[in-house]
Enzyme design. Structure first.
Site, PDB file in Angstrom:
ATOM      1  N   HIS A  62      -6.591   3.983  -1.750  1.00  0.00           N
ATOM      2  CA  HIS A  62      -8.394   3.604  -1.913  1.00  0.00           C
ATOM      3  C   HIS A  62      -8.576   2.311  -1.706  1.00  0.00           C
ATOM      4  O   HIS A  62      -7.314   2.181  -0.486  1.00  0.00           O
ATOM      5  CB  HIS A  62      -7.997   2.750  -3.837  1.00  0.00           C
ATOM      6  CG  HIS A  62      -7.391   1.910  -4.054  1.00  0.00           C
ATOM      7  ND1 HIS A  62      -6.398   2.056  -4.365  1.00  0.00           N
ATOM      8  CD2 HIS A  62      -7.738   0.700  -3.588  1.00  0.00           C
ATOM      9  CE1 HIS A  62      -5.022   1.107  -4.373  1.00  0.00           C
ATOM     10  NE2 HIS A  62      -5.809   0.044  -4.153  1.00  0.00           N
ATOM     11  N   GLU A 118      -2.020  -2.692   0.284  1.00  0.00           N
ATOM     12  CA  GLU A 118      -1.451  -2.480  -0.777  1.00  0.00           C
ATOM     13  C   GLU A 118      -1.114  -1.110  -0.602  1.00  0.00           C
ATOM     14  O   GLU A 118      -1.568  -0.178  -0.356  1.00  0.00           O
ATOM     15  CB  GLU A 118      -2.488  -1.987  -1.956  1.00  0.00           C
ATOM     16  CG  GLU A 118      -2.281  -1.742  -2.808  1.00  0.00           C
ATOM     17  CD  GLU A 118      -2.525  -1.888  -4.705  1.00  0.00           C
ATOM     18  OE1 GLU A 118      -3.588  -1.539  -3.937  1.00  0.00           O
ATOM     19  OE2 GLU A 118      -2.098  -1.627  -5.603  1.00  0.00           O
ATOM     20  N   GLN A 178     -12.193   1.394  -4.856  1.00  0.00           N
ATOM     21  CA  GLN A 178     -11.908   0.908  -6.347  1.00  0.00           C
ATOM     22  C   GLN A 178     -13.261  -0.306  -6.127  1.00  0.00           C
ATOM     23  O   GLN A 178     -12.746  -1.276  -5.471  1.00  0.00           O
ATOM     24  CB  GLN A 178     -10.374   0.598  -5.629  1.00  0.00           C
ATOM     25  CG  GLN A 178      -9.895  -0.146  -6.998  1.00  0.00           C
ATOM     26  CD  GLN A 178      -8.709  -0.782  -6.729  1.00  0.00           C
ATOM     27  OE1 GLN A 178      -8.371  -1.656  -6.054  1.00  0.00           O
ATOM     28  NE2 GLN A 178      -7.768  -0.802  -7.496  1.00  0.00           N
ATOM     29  N   HIS A 192      -9.105  -5.334   0.360  1.00  0.00           N
ATOM     30  CA  HIS A 192      -8.073  -4.276   0.370  1.00  0.00           C
ATOM     31  C   HIS A 192      -7.840  -2.686   1.005  1.00  0.00           C
ATOM     32  O   HIS A 192      -9.062  -2.168  -0.040  1.00  0.00           O
ATOM     33  CB  HIS A 192      -6.692  -5.303  -0.150  1.00  0.00           C
ATOM     34  CG  HIS A 192      -6.651  -3.968  -1.620  1.00  0.00           C
ATOM     35  ND1 HIS A 192      -7.300  -5.073  -2.598  1.00  0.00           N
ATOM     36  CD2 HIS A 192      -6.062  -2.952  -2.451  1.00  0.00           C
ATOM     37  CE1 HIS A 192      -6.994  -4.259  -3.400  1.00  0.00           C
ATOM     38  NE2 HIS A 192      -6.584  -2.674  -3.848  1.00  0.00           N
TER      39      HIS A 192
HETATM   40 CO    CO Z   1      -6.004  -1.861  -4.569  1.00  0.00          CO
END
Ligand code: CO
Length: 138
Positions: free
Chosen positions: A10, A131, A57, A81
């Site tokens: 994402h 992430e 996201q 991120h």
């Molecule tokens: Co995330």
């Protein structure tokens, strides 16, 4: 070595008004929200929009002192991120540490959708918060 990053899981975008952001993606791109979740431990509410096998996201803070709340205060809305899908979050995290990289999580922890996640500090990754996302076992 085998590549550890399998896919973009994402791209996370911090927004002030989650419903407004969702409505914009829906109206503009015909986007489809496939998942919504509040992750209290991180102080965020998210909406996932499917793009092929990846997601956008949309993130908004549930409290001002959460990391995303502080990000919005300091930087405003925008890219927060990038989530990379990995087969083994612990192994990918260990690879970062082995290179001397600073991490925000010492061990994988629960993320949304039943995933296991760990964050790598932007200082370790050319200014981008990363992430590492291990999908839940099917
Ligand atoms: Co995330």
């Amino acid at each position: 070595m085998e590549p550890l990053l399998e896919e973009i899981d994402h791209v996370a975008i911090a927004v002030r008004d989650l419903d407004a952001a969702v409505a914009w993606y829906e109206a503009t791109f015909g986007a489809r929200v496939v998942h919504r979740e509040v992750v209290e431990s991180d102080g965020v509410a998210e909406a996932l929009i499917a793009v092929a096998d990846s997601y956008v996201q949309l993130l908004t803070p549930t409290r001002a002192d959460s990391p995303v709340g502080r990000f919005l205060e300091a930087r405003g809305e925008g890219l927060h991120h990038v989530g990379y899908r990995v087969a083994d979050c612990a192994a990918a995290l260990a690879a970062v540490v082995a290179q001397g990289g600073q991490v925000l999580d010492e061990a994988p922890r629960p993320g949304s959708r039943g995933t296991l996640v760990a964050f790598v500090h932007p200082r370790a990754a050319f200014g981008t918060l990363i992430e590492l996302v291990q999908e839940a076992a099917p």
